[in-house]
Design a protein around this motif. Structure first.
Motif, PDB file in Angstrom:
ATOM      1  N   TYR B 144     -10.885  17.132   0.576  1.00  0.00           N
ATOM      2  CA  TYR B 144     -10.237  15.835   0.368  1.00  0.00           C
ATOM      3  C   TYR B 144     -10.485  14.879   1.520  1.00  0.00           C
ATOM      4  CZ  TYR B 144      -6.801  12.255  -0.568  1.00  0.00           C
ATOM      5  OH  TYR B 144      -6.210  11.038  -0.793  1.00  0.00           O
ATOM      6  N   GLN B 145     -10.321  15.390   2.734  1.00  0.00           N
ATOM      7  CA  GLN B 145     -10.546  14.547   3.916  1.00  0.00           C
ATOM      8  C   GLN B 145     -11.966  14.020   3.926  1.00  0.00           C
ATOM      9  OE1 GLN B 145      -8.296  13.371   5.757  1.00  0.00           O
ATOM     10  NE2 GLN B 145      -6.805  14.701   4.751  1.00  0.00           N
ATOM     11  N   LYS B 146     -12.872  14.904   3.588  1.00  0.00           N
ATOM     12  CA  LYS B 146     -14.290  14.518   3.615  1.00  0.00           C
ATOM     13  C   LYS B 146     -14.525  13.305   2.709  1.00  0.00           C
ATOM     14  CE  LYS B 146     -18.726  16.219   2.010  1.00  0.00           C
ATOM     15  NZ  LYS B 146     -19.266  17.081   0.999  1.00  0.00           N
ATOM     16  N   HIS B 147     -13.909  13.312   1.560  1.00  0.00           N
ATOM     17  CA  HIS B 147     -14.167  12.220   0.628  1.00  0.00           C
ATOM     18  C   HIS B 147     -13.278  11.019   0.882  1.00  0.00           C
ATOM     19  CE1 HIS B 147     -17.181  13.945  -2.021  1.00  0.00           C
ATOM     20  NE2 HIS B 147     -16.604  15.113  -1.772  1.00  0.00           N
ATOM     21  N   SER B 148     -12.017  11.266   1.198  1.00  0.00           N
ATOM     22  CA  SER B 148     -11.099  10.135   1.338  1.00  0.00           C
ATOM     23  C   SER B 148     -11.466   9.252   2.528  1.00  0.00           C
ATOM     24  CB  SER B 148      -9.653  10.618   1.449  1.00  0.00           C
ATOM     25  OG  SER B 148      -9.522  11.503   2.542  1.00  0.00           O
ATOM     26  N   SER B 149     -12.117   9.856   3.509  1.00  0.00           N
ATOM     27  CA  SER B 149     -12.521   9.056   4.667  1.00  0.00           C
ATOM     28  C   SER B 149     -13.587   8.029   4.274  1.00  0.00           C
ATOM     29  CB  SER B 149     -13.038   9.968   5.780  1.00  0.00           C
ATOM     30  OG  SER B 149     -14.134  10.720   5.289  1.00  0.00           O
ATOM     31  N   GLN B 150     -14.184   8.215   3.102  1.00  0.00           N
ATOM     32  CA  GLN B 150     -15.234   7.284   2.658  1.00  0.00           C
ATOM     33  C   GLN B 150     -14.709   6.133   1.809  1.00  0.00           C
ATOM     34  OE1 GLN B 150     -18.559   7.795   3.530  1.00  0.00           O
ATOM     35  NE2 GLN B 150     -17.541   9.282   4.830  1.00  0.00           N
ATOM     36  N   PHE B 151     -13.455   6.231   1.382  1.00  0.00           N
ATOM     37  CA  PHE B 151     -12.945   5.259   0.416  1.00  0.00           C
ATOM     38  C   PHE B 151     -13.018   3.828   0.937  1.00  0.00           C
ATOM     39  CE2 PHE B 151     -12.273   8.590  -2.191  1.00  0.00           C
ATOM     40  CZ  PHE B 151     -11.037   9.236  -2.223  1.00  0.00           C
ATOM     41  N   ASP B 152     -12.413   3.626   2.103  1.00  0.00           N
ATOM     42  CA  ASP B 152     -12.340   2.272   2.661  1.00  0.00           C
ATOM     43  C   ASP B 152     -13.690   1.602   2.749  1.00  0.00           C
ATOM     44  OD1 ASP B 152      -9.584   2.488   5.022  1.00  0.00           O
ATOM     45  OD2 ASP B 152      -9.745   1.720   2.971  1.00  0.00           O
ATOM     46  N   ALA B 153     -14.643   2.359   3.271  1.00  0.00           N
ATOM     47  CA  ALA B 153     -15.975   1.783   3.506  1.00  0.00           C
ATOM     48  C   ALA B 153     -16.732   1.505   2.228  1.00  0.00           C
ATOM     49  CB  ALA B 153     -16.781   2.728   4.394  1.00  0.00           C
ATOM     50  N   HIS B 154     -16.213   2.029   1.098  1.00  0.00           N
ATOM     51  CA  HIS B 154     -16.978   1.882  -0.140  1.00  0.00           C
ATOM     52  C   HIS B 154     -16.214   1.144  -1.231  1.00  0.00           C
ATOM     53  CE1 HIS B 154     -19.310   5.096   1.822  1.00  0.00           C
ATOM     54  NE2 HIS B 154     -20.317   4.521   1.199  1.00  0.00           N
ATOM     55  N   GLY B 155     -15.319   0.269  -0.794  1.00  0.00           N
ATOM     56  CA  GLY B 155     -14.640  -0.574  -1.779  1.00  0.00           C
ATOM     57  C   GLY B 155     -13.735   0.186  -2.718  1.00  0.00           C
ATOM     58  N   LEU B 156     -13.156   1.284  -2.224  1.00  0.00           N
ATOM     59  CA  LEU B 156     -12.224   2.041  -3.062  1.00  0.00           C
ATOM     60  C   LEU B 156     -10.856   2.037  -2.413  1.00  0.00           C
ATOM     61  CD1 LEU B 156     -14.518   5.121  -3.711  1.00  0.00           C
ATOM     62  CD2 LEU B 156     -13.943   3.345  -5.367  1.00  0.00           C
ATOM     63  N   ILE B 157      -9.842   1.807  -3.226  1.00  0.00           N
ATOM     64  CA  ILE B 157      -8.510   1.758  -2.632  1.00  0.00           C
ATOM     65  C   ILE B 157      -7.588   2.800  -3.271  1.00  0.00           C
ATOM     66  CG2 ILE B 157      -7.949  -0.171  -4.189  1.00  0.00           C
ATOM     67  CD1 ILE B 157      -5.922  -1.043  -2.004  1.00  0.00           C
ATOM     68  N   ALA B 158      -6.945   3.584  -2.379  1.00  0.00           N
ATOM     69  CA  ALA B 158      -5.962   4.573  -2.829  1.00  0.00           C
ATOM     70  C   ALA B 158      -4.598   3.923  -2.678  1.00  0.00           C
ATOM     71  CB  ALA B 158      -6.061   5.828  -1.971  1.00  0.00           C
ATOM     72  N   PHE B 159      -4.038   3.386  -3.787  1.00  0.00           N
ATOM     73  CA  PHE B 159      -2.788   2.637  -3.695  1.00  0.00           C
ATOM     74  C   PHE B 159      -1.596   3.588  -3.617  1.00  0.00           C
ATOM     75  CE2 PHE B 159      -2.770   3.686  -8.106  1.00  0.00           C
ATOM     76  CZ  PHE B 159      -4.057   3.456  -8.556  1.00  0.00           C
ATOM     77  N   ASP B 160      -0.375   3.013  -3.579  1.00  0.00           N
ATOM     78  CA  ASP B 160       0.847   3.830  -3.474  1.00  0.00           C
ATOM     79  C   ASP B 160       0.951   4.797  -4.635  1.00  0.00           C
ATOM     80  OD1 ASP B 160       2.975   1.163  -2.206  1.00  0.00           O
ATOM     81  OD2 ASP B 160       1.632   2.584  -1.215  1.00  0.00           O
ATOM     82  N   ASN B 161       1.435   5.990  -4.354  1.00  0.00           N
ATOM     83  CA  ASN B 161       1.643   7.011  -5.391  1.00  0.00           C
ATOM     84  C   ASN B 161       0.358   7.419  -6.083  1.00  0.00           C
ATOM     85  OD1 ASN B 161       4.440   6.965  -5.046  1.00  0.00           O
ATOM     86  ND2 ASN B 161       4.696   5.375  -6.588  1.00  0.00           N
ATOM     87  N   SER B 162      -0.790   7.152  -5.447  1.00  0.00           N
ATOM     88  CA  SER B 162      -2.032   7.413  -6.166  1.00  0.00           C
ATOM     89  C   SER B 162      -2.608   8.793  -5.902  1.00  0.00           C
ATOM     90  CB  SER B 162      -3.077   6.353  -5.810  1.00  0.00           C
ATOM     91  OG  SER B 162      -3.433   6.486  -4.443  1.00  0.00           O
ATOM     92  N   LYS B 163      -2.087   9.488  -4.897  1.00  0.00           N
ATOM     93  CA  LYS B 163      -2.578  10.841  -4.671  1.00  0.00           C
ATOM     94  C   LYS B 163      -1.607  11.801  -5.363  1.00  0.00           C
ATOM     95  CE  LYS B 163      -4.039  14.266  -1.301  1.00  0.00           C
ATOM     96  NZ  LYS B 163      -3.750  14.902  -0.017  1.00  0.00           N
ATOM     97  N   LEU B 164      -2.081  12.424  -6.427  1.00  0.00           N
ATOM     98  CA  LEU B 164      -1.218  13.317  -7.186  1.00  0.00           C
ATOM     99  C   LEU B 164      -1.468  14.744  -6.733  1.00  0.00           C
ATOM    100  CD1 LEU B 164      -1.802  11.614 -10.651  1.00  0.00           C
ATOM    101  CD2 LEU B 164       0.030  11.161  -9.020  1.00  0.00           C
ATOM    102  N   GLU B 165      -0.490  15.275  -6.013  1.00  0.00           N
ATOM    103  CA  GLU B 165      -0.640  16.645  -5.502  1.00  0.00           C
ATOM    104  C   GLU B 165      -0.309  17.637  -6.616  1.00  0.00           C
ATOM    105  OE1 GLU B 165      -0.301  15.363  -1.103  1.00  0.00           O
ATOM    106  OE2 GLU B 165      -1.363  16.929  -2.200  1.00  0.00           O
ATOM    107  N   THR B 166      -0.739  18.866  -6.434  1.00  0.00           N
ATOM    108  CA  THR B 166      -0.294  19.906  -7.349  1.00  0.00           C
ATOM    109  C   THR B 166       0.210  21.070  -6.518  1.00  0.00           C
ATOM    110  OG1 THR B 166      -2.330  21.195  -7.487  1.00  0.00           O
ATOM    111  CG2 THR B 166      -2.133  19.281  -8.949  1.00  0.00           C
TER     112      THR B 166
END
Lengths: 429, 487
Positions: B144-166
């Motif tokens: 997850y860290q590997k990919h989420s660290s790329q979001f900002d730089a690639h025009g992707l936004i993880a908004f509130d409540n958007s990470k659904l854990e299991t």
């Protein structure tokens, strides 16, 4: 035994008045039971009623005016129903009909104006399907009350534990005792002599009619079979050149249609379309509808339309000088499940009944393929479906299967039953 | 570029995302990241860069893997042409929260999308869904860290409540009410091994570009060859001459279902204790089993009518009509019976004809529970005594199907949430059905019995919807194509 019948009224709308009529209908449709213009709820023996607009169209480049269509299903003779409409809902009806061409402008009594107009625009139902012949509104409502009372009786806290210690016959006796003590329910314990006689006479009539019809068909078969074959071959020939301009109905239209759907467990479906041109198609449509009408009355008259148990009423009406066909039905569940039911169980029936309509998915030999093209058929349906602004239903919340079960619960109260039958009867509750 | 022209599943596994073929049971940890796109071309670059990491169906995943799905809005944002977009399924185009759909899915009252935590009209719009799986929490977090660290730089936004854990999959396979879940899954016909005929379903029911149970191809987006100049996509198998953007893809339905665990067992307890005070654990468990259709350990009522039988915990080869036409063993309205009626429905229950119809309404389930279990053992006595008031647990329900209307929505509306299912009057699904607003309206559950049925008329809602969406899960080639689209 009281017959069910349907009134079908089709009248062209005066030029320029469609919008005004539509907004009037939307008003009525917001509360079909108790609105101030046409409160259908005060009609005691009307099962369903609807009012919709058959949109204006083009045929061979000639514009066709939009039509108003009023449809009802009721108990008893047509003339009595029309009189009731005129007497009880007269002023509301006039408000609606005023938007139609040819509505009398005379100074006669309102009842006369309405009668003249209704008689002038009434159409014969080419085929009329009733889920269960002779089941009246009163019967449906009283059997509903009966079942609910019995269920409540079974659920009484002081009773709940008693049942485990009794056998099915004893439980039934307890229920019969309970029903017998209720003044408004004890009618259910017996069948009147009149009922039994009428039942028997009908069964005899049915047998006789079927025998006569089948006998006649057999006798005439040397003529009918070759004629039928020629007819079928002609259809086949026509099918080869049939064009089905299939495209998805536009999203906005479907959205608008869906607004009215699934508000309750029963839904309505209204559709209209052109019959394919030519004498062969015209003859075929008429023959198919005669056959459906006959089968509906004498064969498929107890809850089951060739495997589909969810239809309360349905009708087919040819209008516009034989150029167009209306289909209207009341059914349970979503349109998706209704369509799926037909596609899965009676595709051949759908094809026979509707493949004579323009743009119907291609069939082979009248009954093959067609509706079996599941997605194409579902799209086609939506392109023919009409927005039904006013839809009244008397017994919301009861499916056809529920209604049938309620009847069987009542039937099971009469006389004596074996242990096995008692057990089976109790499972209905 | 090899563009496969055959509709044999096993020759296409490289192009099918792995989550269609497998549930990744070995990868016990998972999380689902909903994303918005703020910069379409950056997002497409990112998509192109992660393509080789997307798990395909050929081999089982290693220690971790990802899969990806898109909303209609997301595909639109990424520049897919209008004439392609309109060829996607209507349900997908409209999304899950139309007024009509709310009625069909019974997303009303507390479950109304207006109250949802994601996917609703008051939440940030969703463009894509990234699904992460890991052997354990460490593997998952690393991935997850590997990919989420790329979001900002690639025009992707993880908004509130958007990470659904299991929550980690349990060894006993149980969901939060304490029942083993996911036992019954449809199997692809002709794909692997011997499957009972009733459970062997045409691949086209779950994947676009294959014949479905009508032996027809479900509509899917087809594009002109000139629009796919790099010949990335497969040819349309119906010989239209076009390229198939939908091939090897599927529609993914996601619904976050919060479960009210204590309320569930309180209801069971209240309705089975003989004097209003002492619990009767066996009856309590039996009532719950009657509602579900299986015992907590998974053994089906049909095969184990009186008591659970651990040896049958994964048993799934049974039908209903011959053994139990009236629901005396497994109630007609129980959850597993009504979400998969097998051979009990018209026409001609008990026959091949009935099963043939049933096959047209199946779904592949890929959901995962979320939130800490109320107790480690999920024992009802412990649950009833627990003082955990969080209520933040439930099921991330995920399913795959090629025709949302005929499959997922049909099951939900015509079977599960239908008070009139199988001739009943007021019985919606006891577990997931909508039983009315909490104040005043209640649901009914009928347990057929001899001589007289048991009827419970006081069912509260045991679940509440907290989020949902319709997604398109493309084939791998389709993802490549999407990544390469020039607006």
């Amino acid at each position: 035994m009281i017959d069910q019948d349907g009134l079908t009224l089709i009248a062209p709308i005066r030029a320029g008045e469609k919008e005004a009529l539509e907004s009037l209908l939307i008003d009525i449709g917001s509360n079909p039971d108790k609105n101030e213009i046409l409160p259908f709820g005060i009609l005691g023996d009307v099962h369903f009623a609807r009012i919709f607009i058959i949109e204006g169209d083009q045929l061979n480049g000639i514009g066709l005016a939009p039509n108003l269509c009023l449809i009802s299903v009721f108990d008893g003779p047509l003339s009595a129903h029309i009189n009731q409409l005129v007497n009880v809902l007269g002023s509301g009806l006039e408000q609606v009909f005023r938007h139609c061409e040819g509505y009398p402008d005379s100074s006669e009594r309102i009842q006369q104006r309405l009668l003249d107009f209704i008689n002038a625009h009434q159409h014969h139902n080419n085929a009329f399907y009733v889920n269960t012949v002779w089941r009246t509104v009163k019967q449906i409502e009283s059997e509903k009350v009966l079942r609910e009372a019995i269920e409540a009786f079974l659920d009484r806290p002081e009773n709940k534990n008693r049942w485990k210690n009794l056998d099915a016959i004893q439980v039934r006796e307890e229920i019969r005792k309970f029903v017998g003590k209720q003044t408004d329910l004890k009618w259910a314990l017996q069948r009147s002599f009149k009922e039994c006689v009428e039942d028997l006479l009908w069964k005899l009539k049915q047998c006789l009619v079927l025998l006569i019809v089948l006998g006649t068909l057999l006798v005439l078969s040397p003529i009918l079979v070759p004629v039928g074959l020629i007819g079928l071959l002609s259809i086949r020939y026509l099918e080869k050149t049939d064009v089905s301009n299939l495209s998805r109905s536009d999203a906005a239209r479907v959205k608008s249609l869906r607004e009215d759907e699934d508000q309750n467990v029963t839904n309505q479906f209204s559709a209209a379309g052109f019959i394919k041109p030519g004498i062969i198609r015209f003859i075929t449509v008429n023959i198919v509808l005669i056959a459906i009408n006959f089968a509906a009355r004498y064969v498929l008259n107890r809850g089951n339309l060739a495997g589909v148990t969810t239809i309360h009423f349905a009708r087919w009406v040819i209008f516009d000088g034989g150029k167009r066909l209306i289909f209207a039905s009341n059914y349970d569940g979503s349109l998706e499940s209704y369509m799926g039911d037909f596609i899965d169980k009676v595709a051949w029936g759908l094809n026979a009944a509707f493949s004579n309509g323009v743009d119907y998915p291609k069939t082979d030999w009248l009954i093959f393929n067609g509706a079996k093209h599941e997605q194409n058929f579902k799209y086609y349906i939506r392109t023919r479906q009409l927005k039904t602004h006013v839809w009244y239903s008397r017994y919301n919340g009861l499916t056809a299967v529920n209604i049938e079960n309620n009847s069987e619960i009542r039937n099971g109260l009469v006389g004596t039953l074996s242990l096995e039958h008692c057990r089976a009867w109790l499972r209905r509750l | 570029m090899v563009t496969s022209n055959n509709n044999v599943l096993k020759d296409n596994l490289d192009d099918i995302q792995g989550i269609v073929i497998r549930g990744y049971g070995r990868l016990r940890s998972a999380c689902f990241q909903l994303l918005g796109i703020t910069d379409a071309s950056a997002a497409k670059k990112w998509l192109g860069s992660i393509i080789d990491e997307i798990q395909d169906g050929r081999t089982a995943p290693g220690e971790s893997c990802i899969n990806i799905a898109f909303t209609y809005r997301g595909l639109e944002k990424l520049g897919l042409k209008q004439q392609w977009l309109t060829q996607f399924s209507r349900e997908f185009q409209e999304g899950i929260i139309t007024a009509h759909r709310q009625r069909i899915l019974a997303d009303t009252g507390d479950s109304d999308p207006a109250h949802w935590e994601w996917g609703g009209p008051n939440n940030a719009p969703i463009d894509l869904l990234l699904m992460f799986y890991g052997k354990d929490d460490d593997e998952l977090n690393t991935l997850y860290q590997k990919h989420s660290s790329q979001f900002d730089a690639h025009g992707l936004i993880a908004f509130d409540n958007s990470k659904l854990e299991t929550t980690q999959l349990r060894a006993d396979g149980k969901e939060h009410f304490g029942f083993r879940d996911g036992i019954s899954q449809p199997r692809f016909a002709g794909y692997k091994g011997n499957q009972p005929e009733w459970n062997s379903i045409a691949a086209g029911e779950f994947l676009l570009g294959y014949p479905n149970e009508y032996e027809l191809y479900t509509e899917r987006p087809l594009i002109e060859p000139s629009e796919d100049s790099d010949a990335i996509l497969a040819n349309d198998l119906e010989d239209s001459g076009k390229r198939d953007l939908g091939r090897n893809g599927s529609y993914l339905v996601f619904r976050q279902i919060a479960q009210h665990v204590q309320k569930f067992w309180q209801f069971m307890d209240d309705n089975t204790n003989p004097d209003g005070q002492t619990s009767d654990p066996h009856s309590r468990q039996k009532l719950a089993a009657k509602m579900i259709g299986r015992w907590p350990d998974g053994s089906p009522l049909i095969l184990a009518p009186e008591n659970p039988d651990e040896s049958l915990k994964m048993a799934n080869d049974f039908k209903y009509h011959k053994e139990d036409p009236d629901g005396l063993i497994c109630p007609l309205g129980s959850h597993v019976r009504r979400t998969n009626p097998r051979d009990m429905l018209d026409p001609r229950p008990g026959t091949k004809d009935s099963i043939e119809i049933n096959k047209r309404h199946r779904i592949l389930r890929r959901g995962r529970p979320y939130g800490t279990p109320m107790t480690a053992t999920l024992d009802p006595d412990e649950i009833l005594k627990s003082i955990d008031n969080s209520e933040n647990r439930g099921l991330h329900f995920i399913c795959l199907n090629a025709n949302i209307s005929r499959q997922f929505e049909f099951i939900q509306h015509t079977w599960s949430n239908n008070q009139k299912f199988s001739g009943l009057y007021d019985d919606a699904d006891p577990i997931v059905g909508y039983h009315g607003l909490d104040a005043g309206q209640h649901g009914t559950f009928t347990v057929p019995a001899d001589p007289v049925r048991d009827r419970y008329t006081n069912l509260p809602n045991f679940v509440t919807l907290r989020g949902g969406g319709y997604f398109f899960l493309p084939g791998i080639r389709a993802i490549k194509f999407i990544a390469s689209v020039v607006p």
